[in-house]
Design a protein around this motif. Sequence first.
Motif, PDB file in Angstrom:
ATOM      1  N   GLN A   1      10.171   6.279 -11.994  1.00 32.74           N
ATOM      2  CA  GLN A   1       9.501   7.506 -12.448  1.00 32.74           C
ATOM      3  C   GLN A   1       8.141   7.211 -13.101  1.00 32.74           C
ATOM      4  OE1 GLN A   1       9.657  10.938 -13.069  1.00 32.74           O
ATOM      5  NE2 GLN A   1       8.043  10.700 -14.601  1.00 32.74           N
TER       6      GLN A   1
ATOM      7  N   TRP B   1       1.209   8.553  -3.356  1.00 36.34           N
ATOM      8  CA  TRP B   1       1.719   7.187  -3.177  1.00 36.34           C
ATOM      9  C   TRP B   1       0.656   6.147  -3.522  1.00 36.34           C
ATOM     10  CZ3 TRP B   1       6.486   7.065  -3.822  1.00 36.34           C
ATOM     11  CH2 TRP B   1       7.320   8.067  -3.330  1.00 36.34           C
TER      12      TRP B   1
ATOM     13  N   SER C   1      -0.286   2.033  -9.834  1.00 37.53           N
ATOM     14  CA  SER C   1       0.400   1.900 -11.133  1.00 37.53           C
ATOM     15  C   SER C   1       1.355   0.710 -11.112  1.00 37.53           C
ATOM     16  CB  SER C   1       1.195   3.166 -11.464  1.00 37.53           C
ATOM     17  OG  SER C   1       0.369   4.278 -11.409  1.00 37.53           O
TER      18      SER C   1
ATOM     19  N   TRP D   1      10.332  -1.973  -9.833  1.00 30.07           N
ATOM     20  CA  TRP D   1      10.103  -0.657  -9.204  1.00 30.07           C
ATOM     21  C   TRP D   1      11.331   0.239  -9.390  1.00 30.07           C
ATOM     22  CZ3 TRP D   1       7.305  -0.638  -3.787  1.00 30.07           C
ATOM     23  CH2 TRP D   1       6.615   0.566  -3.626  1.00 30.07           C
TER      24      TRP D   1
ATOM     25  N   PHE E   1       5.824   5.259 -12.526  1.00 32.69           N
ATOM     26  CA  PHE E   1       4.664   4.985 -11.671  1.00 32.69           C
ATOM     27  C   PHE E   1       4.139   6.250 -10.979  1.00 32.69           C
ATOM     28  CE2 PHE E   1       7.098   0.823 -11.310  1.00 32.69           C
ATOM     29  CZ  PHE E   1       6.349   0.211 -12.306  1.00 32.69           C
ATOM     30  N   TRP E   2       4.861   7.346 -11.128  1.00 36.49           N
ATOM     31  CA  TRP E   2       4.458   8.588 -10.440  1.00 36.49           C
ATOM     32  C   TRP E   2       3.312   9.284 -11.163  1.00 36.49           C
ATOM     33  CZ3 TRP E   2       8.931  12.064  -8.243  1.00 36.49           C
ATOM     34  CH2 TRP E   2       9.564  11.380  -7.208  1.00 36.49           C
TER      35      TRP E   2
ATOM     36  N   HIS F   1      -1.455   6.516  -5.995  1.00 37.88           N
ATOM     37  CA  HIS F   1      -1.330   6.433  -7.455  1.00 37.88           C
ATOM     38  C   HIS F   1      -0.127   5.564  -7.830  1.00 37.88           C
ATOM     39  CE1 HIS F   1      -1.421   8.091 -11.641  1.00 37.88           C
ATOM     40  NE2 HIS F   1      -0.143   7.750 -11.560  1.00 37.88           N
ATOM     41  N   THR F   2       0.988   5.809  -7.140  1.00 42.41           N
ATOM     42  CA  THR F   2       2.224   5.077  -7.446  1.00 42.41           C
ATOM     43  C   THR F   2       2.038   3.569  -7.249  1.00 42.41           C
ATOM     44  OG1 THR F   2       3.531   6.975  -6.790  1.00 42.41           O
ATOM     45  CG2 THR F   2       4.662   4.859  -6.776  1.00 42.41           C
TER      46      THR F   2
END
Lengths: 122, 245
Positions: free
Chosen positions: B83, B186, B192, B78, B85-86, B188-189
């Motif tokens: 970045q 978050w 991912s 992480w 995963f955003w 989405h993050t």
Amino acid sequence: MPARTLEAHIRHHQPRVTVIELHGEVNAFAEETLNTAYGEAEGQNPEVILLNFSDVDYINSTGIALIVSLLARARKSHRQLLSCGLSEHYVEIFNITRLADFMSVYPDETSALADAAKDTTH
Amino acid sequence: MTTPSTPSGDMQPRDATYWAQQGTNLKLSDVPAGAINLNVEGRSVVGPLQGFGKMWQKTYRVRLVDALVQPTEVIATWKENFQSFWPKGNRFYAPLTGITPGEVALLNLKTGGMPLSTGVLVLYADDESFTLMTPQGHMFAGWITFSAYVDDGATVAQAQVLMRANDPIYEMGLTMGGHKQEDKFWEHTLKSLAARFGVLAPVQIQAVCVDPKRKWAHAKNIRHNAAMRTVLSAPSRWFHRGRKQ
């Protein structure tokens, strides 16, 4: 070093002050203990709740967030939340996180209680 | 409100290196190429107590079921790929030294279609968690703690936000769809991140209003509003970019 689970003991000092003595580590696993102890202290309807950190050797960022939520609860019910017994390191952390803007920090329980007594007699 | 402290004779605490050492004013060590550096240098960091709006604790969790991955591995991945995963259109310019305590990262975001340049301080970082703290002018005053832990045999990745909108404009924005937008961000993050470990799993969202009162004494925070400042400074940035070309 194995993690020390947080324990909390509640004491009345003066009719208007309740002390929560903390022992162990304030981290994500401390949430239930901390909230239960605070609820119990609040149940006695004190004007001041004092968190005594003398026997706390570790606080992480989740622990700081837990303390903030206690502070929010205290402010909501117009109670003063004080702290004492923090090591120099954690006093610095309280300053960096700006918790100290809203929560008086005392070196020990005696000075915190003396100040609380002054406040409540005014 | 701080009274001088403390019990003497302290040894170096074991978490001393996990916390940021710098005071409340942000200092940037470098500006990555392409980053807009606005609303960060010299700003004070602000916790949830310094904000204006209702105080919220929002928790986003994903269970990495069937992934043989330890919490420390999740956090290392992480931190290294924060970045990536955003959601698209949002940039996190990690410091050269990575997500380490005391470092400052620049953020160029899109909120409600508007550009927003701000930053965050890495307040805390260890092997199983890290916390970012926002500066004055950010959408919210508070912290985001990213952590991983084992629960019932599975590793869980979690983002937990403790926040208040920094000023009345942001509070209005959060009320009118901003919270939903943040939840999607978050979600989405975390999806991912889970996908990186080969897991397709739903994200659990829990929102608790810790304090429903708004702090009107902090309404003046509006003077630092980074969204307004980013928009107002756009013509001058375009002009300078044009002159360079």
